[in-house]
Design a protein around this motif. Structure first.
Motif, PDB file in Angstrom:
ATOM      1  N   ARG A  64      30.359 -13.316  83.069  1.00  0.00           N
ATOM      2  CA  ARG A  64      29.403 -14.013  82.220  1.00  0.00           C
ATOM      3  C   ARG A  64      28.525 -14.959  83.032  1.00  0.00           C
ATOM      4  N   PRO A  65      27.241 -15.083  82.627  1.00  0.00           N
ATOM      5  CA  PRO A  65      26.376 -16.061  83.284  1.00  0.00           C
ATOM      6  C   PRO A  65      26.636 -17.458  82.713  1.00  0.00           C
ATOM      7  N   LEU A  66      26.577 -18.445  83.577  1.00  0.00           N
ATOM      8  CA  LEU A  66      26.713 -19.850  83.167  1.00  0.00           C
ATOM      9  C   LEU A  66      25.607 -20.649  83.830  1.00  0.00           C
ATOM     10  N   THR A 123      30.414 -15.952  86.553  1.00  0.00           N
ATOM     11  CA  THR A 123      31.843 -16.215  86.718  1.00  0.00           C
ATOM     12  C   THR A 123      32.658 -15.090  86.078  1.00  0.00           C
ATOM     13  N   ASP A 124      33.880 -14.960  86.564  1.00  0.00           N
ATOM     14  CA  ASP A 124      34.815 -14.001  85.956  1.00  0.00           C
ATOM     15  C   ASP A 124      35.529 -14.693  84.794  1.00  0.00           C
ATOM     16  N   LEU A 129      33.675 -18.042  90.722  1.00  0.00           N
ATOM     17  CA  LEU A 129      32.351 -17.516  91.047  1.00  0.00           C
ATOM     18  C   LEU A 129      32.432 -16.049  91.461  1.00  0.00           C
ATOM     19  N   VAL A 130      31.468 -15.264  90.977  1.00  0.00           N
ATOM     20  CA  VAL A 130      31.323 -13.864  91.376  1.00  0.00           C
ATOM     21  C   VAL A 130      29.832 -13.594  91.536  1.00  0.00           C
ATOM     22  N   THR A 131      29.518 -12.454  92.100  1.00  0.00           N
ATOM     23  CA  THR A 131      28.116 -12.070  92.214  1.00  0.00           C
ATOM     24  C   THR A 131      27.642 -11.507  90.885  1.00  0.00           C
ATOM     25  N   GLU A 132      26.344 -11.420  90.716  1.00  0.00           N
ATOM     26  CA  GLU A 132      25.799 -10.833  89.487  1.00  0.00           C
ATOM     27  C   GLU A 132      26.207  -9.367  89.418  1.00  0.00           C
TER      28      GLU A 132
END
Length: 194
Positions: A64-66, A123-124, A129-132
Motif C-alpha cells: 500500500r502507498p502511504l 509499505t508491506d 518499506l518496499v519498492t513500488e
C-alpha cells in the motif's frame, strides 16, 4: 582435405546394411534428448513465469502507498524537471504504519526536497518499506523474461546430458571400429598383389 558427400537427412533411421546397433541407439538417444530438452524447457519456463507473475500480483494486492515526511532536506540541488527517475537521491523519511506505529527509513526523492515535505512511499502489510509494485504490464514482461531464462537454464541439463551420452557412444563406436580393423587388417595384409 577429406571429401564429404551431400548430407543425407534422417540417415540414422534408414535401412542400411552397414548400420550398427550403436547407430540406432544413438538415433534414439538424440531423439530422446531433444524431446526432453524441449519439454523441460517449456514446462519449467512456464512454471517459473507463472510463479513470478503470481508473486507480483500478490505484491500489487498487499502493498500500500502511504504518505511520509522528510526528516531532513534531501541532498543536492532542486532540478528544473522534478520527478526525473535518474536524478533521485536517498533521503530519510518518517511515516506511520496502518497499525499506528511510527517508522523511519530511506526513500528516493527529488534532489533538494525540503525537510517536512510529504513523499509517497510503499509499505508491506507489516509496515516495512518496499519498492513500488510492478504494474500488470511490467509484471508480464518481467515474468516472461524470468520464464525464458529459467526455461533455457533447465533445458540445458538434458541437452548437455544428451551430448555427453552421444560423445560416449561415439567413442565406443570408434573403439569398436579399431577392434574390427585390428582383427581384419592382418587378413587383408596377406593378399598377394596379383
Amino acid at each position: 582435405m577429406a571429401f564429404r558427400g551431400r548430407k543425407v537427412w534422417l540417415w540414422r533411421w534408414r535401412r542400411n546394411p552397414l548400420k550398427r546397433r550403436a547407430d540406432t541407439l544413438e538415433a534414439w538417444v538424440l531423439l530422446g534428448a531433444w524431446a526432453l530438452t524441449l519439454l523441460v524447457g517449456v514446462f519449467s519456463g512456464w512454471a517459473a513465469a507463472g510463479a513470478v507473475e503470481h508473486e507480483l500480483a500478490r505484491e500489487r494486492a498487499t502493498w500500500r502507498p502511504l504518505q511520509g515526511l522528510l526528516t531532513e532536506q534531501a541532498p543536492g540541488k532542486a532540478s528544473a524537471q522534478p520527478g526525473a527517475a535518474g536524478d533521485r537521491v536517498w533521503a530519510k523519511v518518517r511515516w506511520t504504519a496502518p497499525d499506528g506505529s511510527s517508522h523511519t527509513g530511506q526513500v528516493r526523492v527529488d534532489p533538494g526536497s525540503p525537510a517536512h515535505s510529504t513523499v509517497t512511499l510503499w509499505t508491506d502489510p507489516r509496515g516495512h518499506l518496499v519498492t513500488e509494485p510492478a504494474d500488470p504490464g511490467r509484471a508480464r514482461v518481467r515474468a516472461a523474461l524470468v520464464g525464458v531464462l529459467a526455461g533455457c537454464a533447465c533445458a540445458a541439463v538434458p541437452f548437455v546430458g544428451g551430448r555427453v551420452l552421444r560423445g560416449r557412444l561415439e567413442r565406443r563406436r570408434v573403439d569398436q571400429w579399431d577392434a574390427d580393423w585390428a582383427r581384419f587388417d592382418p587378413l587383408w595384409g596377406r593378399r598377394q598383389p596379383g
